[in-house]
Write a protein that holds these residues in place. Structure first.
Motif, PDB file in Angstrom:
ATOM      1  N   ARG A   4       0.834  -1.491   0.179  1.00 26.49           N
ATOM      2  CA  ARG A   4       0.217  -0.024   0.234  1.00 26.49           C
ATOM      3  C   ARG A   4       0.999   0.921  -0.249  1.00 26.49           C
ATOM      4  NH1 ARG A   4      -3.729  -1.347   3.283  1.00 26.49           N
ATOM      5  NH2 ARG A   4      -5.743  -0.986   1.634  1.00 26.49           N
ATOM      6  N   ASP A   5       1.923   0.877   1.139  1.00 23.17           N
ATOM      7  CA  ASP A   5       2.971   2.499   0.754  1.00 23.17           C
ATOM      8  C   ASP A   5       2.857   2.744  -0.407  1.00 23.17           C
ATOM      9  OD1 ASP A   5       4.013   4.325   2.148  1.00 23.17           O
ATOM     10  OD2 ASP A   5       5.989   3.394   2.693  1.00 23.17           O
TER      11      ASP A   5
ATOM     12  N   LEU B  75       0.407   3.547  -2.881  1.00 28.78           N
ATOM     13  CA  LEU B  75       0.327   5.076  -2.961  1.00 28.78           C
ATOM     14  C   LEU B  75       1.470   6.058  -3.404  1.00 28.78           C
ATOM     15  CD1 LEU B  75      -2.320   4.674  -0.396  1.00 28.78           C
ATOM     16  CD2 LEU B  75      -2.873   4.485  -2.423  1.00 28.78           C
TER      17      LEU B  75
ATOM     18  N   THR C  93      -5.003   4.542  -6.614  1.00 28.01           N
ATOM     19  CA  THR C  93      -5.962   4.805  -5.182  1.00 28.01           C
ATOM     20  C   THR C  93      -5.831   3.655  -4.355  1.00 28.01           C
ATOM     21  OG1 THR C  93      -7.588   4.346  -6.509  1.00 28.01           O
ATOM     22  CG2 THR C  93      -7.315   6.052  -6.966  1.00 28.01           C
ATOM     23  N   ASP C  94      -6.405   4.208  -2.708  1.00 26.20           N
ATOM     24  CA  ASP C  94      -6.377   3.555  -1.489  1.00 26.20           C
ATOM     25  C   ASP C  94      -7.726   2.780  -2.581  1.00 26.20           C
ATOM     26  OD1 ASP C  94      -5.331   2.212   0.248  1.00 26.20           O
ATOM     27  OD2 ASP C  94      -6.763   3.177   1.574  1.00 26.20           O
ATOM     28  N   GLU C  95      -9.133   3.096  -2.846  1.00 24.69           N
ATOM     29  CA  GLU C  95      -9.706   2.090  -3.037  1.00 24.69           C
ATOM     30  C   GLU C  95      -9.228   1.101  -3.876  1.00 24.69           C
ATOM     31  OE1 GLU C  95     -14.797   2.839  -4.352  1.00 24.69           O
ATOM     32  OE2 GLU C  95     -13.299   4.542  -4.488  1.00 24.69           O
TER      33      GLU C  95
ATOM     34  N   LEU D 144      -6.678  -0.601  -4.799  1.00 24.74           N
ATOM     35  CA  LEU D 144      -5.758  -1.799  -4.402  1.00 24.74           C
ATOM     36  C   LEU D 144      -6.633  -2.232  -3.114  1.00 24.74           C
ATOM     37  CD1 LEU D 144      -2.983  -2.298  -4.030  1.00 24.74           C
ATOM     38  CD2 LEU D 144      -2.736  -0.780  -2.048  1.00 24.74           C
ATOM     39  N   THR D 145      -7.320  -1.800  -2.419  1.00 23.39           N
ATOM     40  CA  THR D 145      -8.356  -2.834  -1.679  1.00 23.39           C
ATOM     41  C   THR D 145      -9.136  -3.149  -2.744  1.00 23.39           C
ATOM     42  OG1 THR D 145      -8.481  -1.258  -0.450  1.00 23.39           O
ATOM     43  CG2 THR D 145     -10.523  -2.609   0.251  1.00 23.39           C
TER      44      THR D 145
ATOM     45  N   THR E 201      -3.816  -4.163   9.859  1.00 21.08           N
ATOM     46  CA  THR E 201      -3.730  -4.464   8.315  1.00 21.08           C
ATOM     47  C   THR E 201      -5.910  -5.013   8.007  1.00 21.08           C
ATOM     48  OG1 THR E 201      -1.639  -4.649   7.469  1.00 21.08           O
ATOM     49  CG2 THR E 201      -3.406  -5.233   6.155  1.00 21.08           C
TER      50      THR E 201
ATOM     51  N   ASN F 275     -12.301   1.154   7.511  1.00 20.83           N
ATOM     52  CA  ASN F 275     -11.177   2.489   6.394  1.00 20.83           C
ATOM     53  C   ASN F 275     -12.939   2.139   5.446  1.00 20.83           C
ATOM     54  OD1 ASN F 275     -10.416   4.716   5.425  1.00 20.83           O
ATOM     55  ND2 ASN F 275      -9.386   2.712   3.669  1.00 20.83           N
TER      56      ASN F 275
END
Length: 180
Positions: A29-30, A33, A39-41, A43-44, A124, A131
């Motif tokens: 994630r690090d 990003l 984007t974080d979304e 990636l999720t 995590t 989140n």
């Protein structure tokens, strides 16, 4: 430059990812990003897809990100970079430290790492749950229902539910909740 960034970014993940795939998710994630690859979304979502496809999550994620950023060559570079440190370490361990596993200090170090890895995986999971449960109440409800099924099956059925069955249930519930 993109290929070098992919190689160095996923080499860093491969070098410092202890505890398997779930322990590596914060590192991935690090990296992803910080380079702005996803984007974080998204990636999720990719983490969820990587969990449900065959193969290690870390390699699946590296391959997907590499492919999305640099095509086939990017996928190969990211995959090789994430696997390379483990491959080299295993070769060194087998060649140089064959008897080290019998050493009580080495065993103590490995036993000391276990709680750390458990904490990383737990953090995590909590981060991803909180989140997305805040943003999407349906995700929070699905998480609670799946947790009840997972933990309740042991008390009702007197055995743990199969992970495969749990994945199939979560996929079906996702289709019903998000597809309808």
């Amino acid at each position: 430059m993109m290929y070098l960034d992919l190689f160095l970014g996923f080499l860093r993940v491969g070098c410092f990812a202890f505890g398997g795939a779930y322990g590596s998710i914060p590192l991935i994630r690090d990296v992803v990003l910080s380079y702005g690859w996803m984007t974080d979304e998204s990636l999720t979502y990719m983490i969820a897809v990587s969990e449900s496809t065959p193969g290690p999550i870390m390699i699946n994620l590296a391959t997907y990100v590499g492919s999305s950023q640099g095509g086939l060559l990017g996928a190969i570079i990211a995959t090789v970079a994430v696997v390379l440190p483990s491959f080299v370490i295993i070769l060194l361990v087998m060649a140089l430290l064959k008897n080290a596993m019998k050493n009580s200090y080495v065993q103590a170090i490995l036993r000391g790492l276990k709680p750390c890895i458990i904490g990383i995986i737990f953090a995590t999971g909590v981060f991803m749950t909180v989140n997305h449960a805040i943003v999407d109440t349906r995700a929070g409800i699905l998480t609670i229902v799946l947790a009840v099924i997972m933990f309740g099956s042991k008390s009702v059925l007197k055995k743990k539910i199969s992970p495969i069955l749990l994945i199939i249930l979560s996929a079906c519930m996702g289709i019903v909740v998000y597809g309808v």
